[in-house]
Structures are given as C-alpha cells and as structure tokens.
Design a protein around this motif. Structure first.
Motif, PDB file in Angstrom:
ATOM      1  N   ASN A  81       0.840  -1.203   0.000  1.00 55.62           N
ATOM      2  CA  ASN A  81       0.000   0.000   0.000  1.00 55.62           C
ATOM      3  C   ASN A  81       0.872   1.249   0.000  1.00 55.62           C
ATOM      4  N   ALA A  82       0.369   2.291  -0.633  1.00 54.56           N
ATOM      5  CA  ALA A  82       1.040   3.586  -0.585  1.00 54.56           C
ATOM      6  C   ALA A  82       0.502   4.338   0.627  1.00 54.56           C
ATOM      7  N   MET A  83       1.408   4.934   1.384  1.00 48.60           N
ATOM      8  CA  MET A  83       1.000   5.651   2.589  1.00 48.60           C
ATOM      9  C   MET A  83       1.653   7.025   2.579  1.00 48.60           C
ATOM     10  N   ASN A  84       0.844   8.036   2.735  1.00 53.16           N
ATOM     11  CA  ASN A  84       1.330   9.403   2.818  1.00 53.16           C
ATOM     12  C   ASN A  84       1.551   9.724   4.286  1.00 53.16           C
ATOM     13  N   LEU A  85       2.770  10.070   4.652  1.00 54.15           N
ATOM     14  CA  LEU A  85       3.083  10.303   6.056  1.00 54.15           C
ATOM     15  C   LEU A  85       2.671  11.679   6.549  1.00 54.15           C
ATOM     16  N   TYR A  86       2.384  12.596   5.642  1.00 49.60           N
ATOM     17  CA  TYR A  86       2.103  13.969   6.061  1.00 49.60           C
ATOM     18  C   TYR A  86       0.981  14.111   7.075  1.00 49.60           C
ATOM     19  N   PRO A  87      -0.173  13.483   6.866  1.00 47.88           N
ATOM     20  CA  PRO A  87      -1.272  13.742   7.797  1.00 47.88           C
ATOM     21  C   PRO A  87      -1.157  13.030   9.138  1.00 47.88           C
ATOM     22  N   TRP A  88      -0.178  12.159   9.320  1.00 50.14           N
ATOM     23  CA  TRP A  88      -0.085  11.394  10.547  1.00 50.14           C
ATOM     24  C   TRP A  88       0.491  12.267  11.651  1.00 50.14           C
ATOM     25  N   PRO A  89      -0.235  12.445  12.755  1.00 51.83           N
ATOM     26  CA  PRO A  89       0.226  13.329  13.836  1.00 51.83           C
ATOM     27  C   PRO A  89       1.597  12.944  14.390  1.00 51.83           C
ATOM     28  N   ARG A  90       1.897  11.654  14.460  1.00 51.22           N
ATOM     29  CA  ARG A  90       3.172  11.236  15.033  1.00 51.22           C
ATOM     30  C   ARG A  90       4.338  11.767  14.215  1.00 51.22           C
ATOM     31  N   THR A  91       4.253  11.722  12.900  1.00 54.09           N
ATOM     32  CA  THR A  91       5.360  12.212  12.085  1.00 54.09           C
ATOM     33  C   THR A  91       5.469  13.724  12.172  1.00 54.09           C
ATOM     34  N   THR A  92       4.342  14.414  12.305  1.00 54.98           N
ATOM     35  CA  THR A  92       4.378  15.864  12.461  1.00 54.98           C
ATOM     36  C   THR A  92       5.068  16.232  13.764  1.00 54.98           C
ATOM     37  N   VAL A  93       4.725  15.547  14.839  1.00 59.96           N
ATOM     38  CA  VAL A  93       5.349  15.802  16.137  1.00 59.96           C
ATOM     39  C   VAL A  93       6.836  15.473  16.080  1.00 59.96           C
ATOM     40  N   LEU A  94       7.187  14.358  15.443  1.00 65.93           N
ATOM     41  CA  LEU A  94       8.587  13.983  15.324  1.00 65.93           C
ATOM     42  C   LEU A  94       9.370  15.031  14.539  1.00 65.93           C
ATOM     43  N   ARG A  95       8.796  15.521  13.456  1.00 65.08           N
ATOM     44  CA  ARG A  95       9.448  16.550  12.649  1.00 65.08           C
ATOM     45  C   ARG A  95       9.649  17.825  13.474  1.00 65.08           C
ATOM     46  N   GLN A  96       8.635  18.224  14.248  1.00 65.13           N
ATOM     47  CA  GLN A  96       8.749  19.419  15.083  1.00 65.13           C
ATOM     48  C   GLN A  96       9.808  19.236  16.167  1.00 65.13           C
ATOM     49  N   GLU A  97       9.864  18.045  16.760  1.00 64.13           N
ATOM     50  CA  GLU A  97      10.864  17.774  17.787  1.00 64.13           C
ATOM     51  C   GLU A  97      12.273  17.812  17.199  1.00 64.13           C
ATOM     52  N   ASN A  98      12.463  17.237  16.021  1.00 62.92           N
ATOM     53  CA  ASN A  98      13.768  17.285  15.375  1.00 62.92           C
ATOM     54  C   ASN A  98      14.180  18.723  15.076  1.00 62.92           C
ATOM     55  N   GLU A  99      13.236  19.544  14.642  1.00 62.60           N
ATOM     56  CA  GLU A  99      13.527  20.949  14.379  1.00 62.60           C
ATOM     57  C   GLU A  99      13.907  21.677  15.668  1.00 62.60           C
ATOM     58  N   ARG A 100      13.180  21.389  16.754  1.00 61.79           N
ATOM     59  CA  ARG A 100      13.466  22.020  18.039  1.00 61.79           C
ATOM     60  C   ARG A 100      14.857  21.621  18.529  1.00 61.79           C
ATOM     61  N   ARG A 101      15.189  20.342  18.394  1.00 63.34           N
ATOM     62  CA  ARG A 101      16.510  19.873  18.820  1.00 63.34           C
ATOM     63  C   ARG A 101      17.618  20.530  18.008  1.00 63.34           C
ATOM     64  N   ALA A 102      17.427  20.594  16.710  1.00 63.50           N
ATOM     65  CA  ALA A 102      18.439  21.217  15.856  1.00 63.50           C
ATOM     66  C   ALA A 102      18.628  22.683  16.232  1.00 63.50           C
ATOM     67  N   GLN A 103      17.540  23.378  16.478  1.00 66.97           N
ATOM     68  CA  GLN A 103      17.630  24.791  16.858  1.00 66.97           C
ATOM     69  C   GLN A 103      18.336  24.937  18.198  1.00 66.97           C
ATOM     70  N   ARG A 104      18.008  24.070  19.144  1.00 68.88           N
ATOM     71  CA  ARG A 104      18.643  24.130  20.455  1.00 68.88           C
ATOM     72  C   ARG A 104      20.141  23.860  20.343  1.00 68.88           C
ATOM     73  N   LEU A 105      20.517  22.874  19.565  1.00 68.00           N
ATOM     74  CA  LEU A 105      21.932  22.577  19.379  1.00 68.00           C
ATOM     75  C   LEU A 105      22.660  23.729  18.697  1.00 68.00           C
ATOM     76  N   PHE A 106      22.001  24.338  17.740  1.00 67.90           N
ATOM     77  CA  PHE A 106      22.597  25.476  17.039  1.00 67.90           C
ATOM     78  C   PHE A 106      22.815  26.627  18.021  1.00 67.90           C
ATOM     79  N   ASN A 107      21.803  26.932  18.812  1.00 71.30           N
ATOM     80  CA  ASN A 107      21.926  28.013  19.793  1.00 71.30           C
ATOM     81  C   ASN A 107      22.956  27.681  20.858  1.00 71.30           C
ATOM     82  N   LEU A 108      23.034  26.410  21.272  1.00 72.30           N
ATOM     83  CA  LEU A 108      24.004  25.986  22.260  1.00 72.30           C
ATOM     84  C   LEU A 108      25.413  26.256  21.751  1.00 72.30           C
ATOM     85  N   SER A 109      25.691  25.973  20.502  1.00 71.58           N
ATOM     86  CA  SER A 109      27.007  26.225  19.917  1.00 71.58           C
ATOM     87  C   SER A 109      27.336  27.706  19.942  1.00 71.58           C
TER      88      SER A 109
END
Length: 118
Positions: A81-109
């Motif tokens: 089956n083809a599955m579009n990951l965009y509408p799944w809340p878990r992937t949205t939350v994971l993407r937001q968390e990865n962005e937050r971590r990257a920003q925090r690491l960038f600011n930490l540096s």
C-alpha cells in the motif's frame, strides 16, 4: 446514563474522499490503465490506506522526501500500500521535535562560542 435513542449511528467506514483528494490519491482504480493524466506515460499504481483510493507514482524513481511537496510524500508499505506520512500526527510531532533539537543545538554552539571568547 446517556440518551442513546436520539444518537444517530455513525458509518462503519469514514469517508476518505476529501483526504485522499488532498493527498493526490485520485488515480483511477483497476482495470483502467495506470497512465499519467498529464503526460499519458505509464505509472505504477498503488492502493492507499484510504479505502477505494489509488495513487499513481513514477516507476522506479525514488526521490529524497524533502524535494517533494509535503502532501505528495508517499512511502510503500511492506504489504504494497502507498501511505502518505504527512497527515499522521506522530510524524508531524517527530518533525517538530527534530527541528526544536536542531535549533537548540545550534543556539548551544553560539552560546558556548560567545562565553569562551568573552
């Protein structure tokens, strides 16, 4: 105690037509030929998780996810089956968390650099 006499029955299956259309799962079902409606070239047709809806994907072409628009990012599950990951809340939350971590690491540096030089 709830009032169950005035409660309308819900359908057994939700109507996926709108969500499927938003994601581009608008391919004709078999036995119609799986040809692209824009260029008429043959495509690979996959059933989606939206029951009764199909998507056409370019054959043998794998592109990095970030190069495809968010609602057009499809994966093929092990059951075909083809599955579009965009509408799944878990992937949205994971993407937001990865962005937050990257920003925090960038600011930490930056903070560490400033404190070492000041």
């Amino acid at each position: 105690m709830g009032d169950t006499e005035n409660t309308a029955e819900r359908p057994d299956r939700p109507d996926y037509a709108l969500q499927a259309a938003l994601e581009g799962a608008t391919a004709p079902p078999p036995p119609a030929p799986p040809d692209c409606p824009h260029c008429a070239l043959p495509q690979d047709r996959y059933p989606t998780l939206h029951e009764g809806h199909w998507v056409l994907l370019e054959p043998r072409i794998v592109v990095p996810a970030h190069t495809a628009p968010p609602r057009r990012r499809w994966i093929i599950t092990p059951d075909g089956n083809a599955m579009n990951l965009y509408p799944w809340p878990r992937t949205t939350v994971l993407r937001q968390e990865n962005e937050r971590r990257a920003q925090r690491l960038f600011n930490l540096s930056d903070d560490r650099y400033l404190s070492d030089t000041g």
